[in-house]
Design a protein around this motif. Sequence first.
Motif, PDB file in Angstrom:
ATOM      1  N   UNK A  35       0.852  -1.188   0.000  1.00 44.14           N
ATOM      2  CA  UNK A  35       0.000   0.000   0.000  1.00 44.14           C
ATOM      3  C   UNK A  35       0.889   1.239   0.000  1.00 44.14           C
ATOM      4  N   UNK A  36       0.617   2.171  -0.901  1.00 43.74           N
ATOM      5  CA  UNK A  36       1.375   3.414  -0.944  1.00 43.74           C
ATOM      6  C   UNK A  36       0.467   4.566  -0.528  1.00 43.74           C
ATOM      7  N   UNK A  37       0.992   5.397   0.351  1.00 48.68           N
ATOM      8  CA  UNK A  37       0.266   6.573   0.827  1.00 48.68           C
ATOM      9  C   UNK A  37       1.119   7.810   0.602  1.00 48.68           C
ATOM     10  N   UNK A  38       0.464   8.930   0.321  1.00 44.52           N
ATOM     11  CA  UNK A  38       1.182  10.194   0.203  1.00 44.52           C
ATOM     12  C   UNK A  38       1.559  10.651   1.616  1.00 44.52           C
ATOM     13  N   UNK A  39       2.471  11.594   1.758  1.00 42.58           N
ATOM     14  CA  UNK A  39       2.882  12.030   3.100  1.00 42.58           C
ATOM     15  C   UNK A  39       1.711  12.493   3.972  1.00 42.58           C
ATOM     16  N   UNK A  40       0.755  13.196   3.405  1.00 47.28           N
ATOM     17  CA  UNK A  40      -0.393  13.676   4.185  1.00 47.28           C
ATOM     18  C   UNK A  40      -1.225  12.519   4.719  1.00 47.28           C
ATOM     19  N   UNK A  41      -1.529  11.545   3.849  1.00 52.62           N
ATOM     20  CA  UNK A  41      -2.329  10.400   4.282  1.00 52.62           C
ATOM     21  C   UNK A  41      -1.549   9.506   5.240  1.00 52.62           C
ATOM     22  N   UNK A  42      -0.219   9.394   5.059  1.00 49.82           N
ATOM     23  CA  UNK A  42       0.599   8.641   6.013  1.00 49.82           C
ATOM     24  C   UNK A  42       0.500   9.271   7.393  1.00 49.82           C
ATOM     25  N   UNK A  43       0.577  10.583   7.471  1.00 53.30           N
ATOM     26  CA  UNK A  43       0.482  11.288   8.746  1.00 53.30           C
ATOM     27  C   UNK A  43      -0.894  11.087   9.367  1.00 53.30           C
ATOM     28  N   UNK A  44      -1.958  11.216   8.564  1.00 53.98           N
ATOM     29  CA  UNK A  44      -3.306  11.037   9.085  1.00 53.98           C
ATOM     30  C   UNK A  44      -3.524   9.609   9.585  1.00 53.98           C
ATOM     31  N   UNK A  45      -2.993   8.622   8.861  1.00 52.22           N
ATOM     32  CA  UNK A  45      -3.123   7.225   9.280  1.00 52.22           C
ATOM     33  C   UNK A  45      -2.375   6.999  10.588  1.00 52.22           C
ATOM     34  N   UNK A  46      -1.204   7.610  10.729  1.00 52.25           N
ATOM     35  CA  UNK A  46      -0.450   7.489  11.974  1.00 52.25           C
ATOM     36  C   UNK A  46      -1.226   8.109  13.141  1.00 52.25           C
ATOM     37  N   UNK A  47      -1.902   9.207  12.898  1.00 55.37           N
ATOM     38  CA  UNK A  47      -2.695   9.836  13.946  1.00 55.37           C
ATOM     39  C   UNK A  47      -3.873   8.946  14.365  1.00 55.37           C
ATOM     40  N   UNK A  48      -4.504   8.278  13.386  1.00 54.17           N
ATOM     41  CA  UNK A  48      -5.637   7.409  13.690  1.00 54.17           C
ATOM     42  C   UNK A  48      -5.224   6.189  14.490  1.00 54.17           C
ATOM     43  N   UNK A  49      -4.022   5.674  14.215  1.00 53.02           N
ATOM     44  CA  UNK A  49      -3.599   4.426  14.855  1.00 53.02           C
ATOM     45  C   UNK A  49      -2.744   4.666  16.099  1.00 53.02           C
ATOM     46  N   UNK A  50      -2.425   5.902  16.412  1.00 52.23           N
ATOM     47  CA  UNK A  50      -1.585   6.198  17.566  1.00 52.23           C
ATOM     48  C   UNK A  50      -2.354   5.930  18.862  1.00 52.23           C
ATOM     49  N   UNK A  51      -1.615   5.600  19.881  1.00 57.59           N
ATOM     50  CA  UNK A  51      -2.217   5.365  21.201  1.00 57.59           C
ATOM     51  C   UNK A  51      -2.693   6.714  21.759  1.00 57.59           C
ATOM     52  N   UNK A  52      -3.918   6.763  22.201  1.00 56.54           N
ATOM     53  CA  UNK A  52      -4.452   8.021  22.732  1.00 56.54           C
ATOM     54  C   UNK A  52      -4.374   8.059  24.244  1.00 56.54           C
ATOM     55  N   UNK A  53      -3.768   7.065  24.871  1.00 56.63           N
ATOM     56  CA  UNK A  53      -3.725   6.978  26.333  1.00 56.63           C
ATOM     57  C   UNK A  53      -2.536   7.633  26.841  1.00 56.63           C
TER      58      UNK A  53
END
Length: 53
Positions: A35-53
């Motif tokens: 899967x290839x993501x542009x830098x913006x989508x890579x950043x957004x995906x990292x934000x979605x999957x990051x630990x929020x605790x």
Amino acid sequence: MSEVTEVTEAPEDEPRAACVLCLEPTEYPQSRPGITLCPRCEWQEAQRTACSG
């Protein structure tokens, strides 16, 4: 031990892969597997999957 090098930028003569989410060009060559993501989508995906605790 053998070293593994990963190419992150497409060579000048090879077309760039499209982002699978927004279809914008990425920094990866079309021949890159997975899967290839542009830098913006890579950043957004990292934000979605990051630990929020």
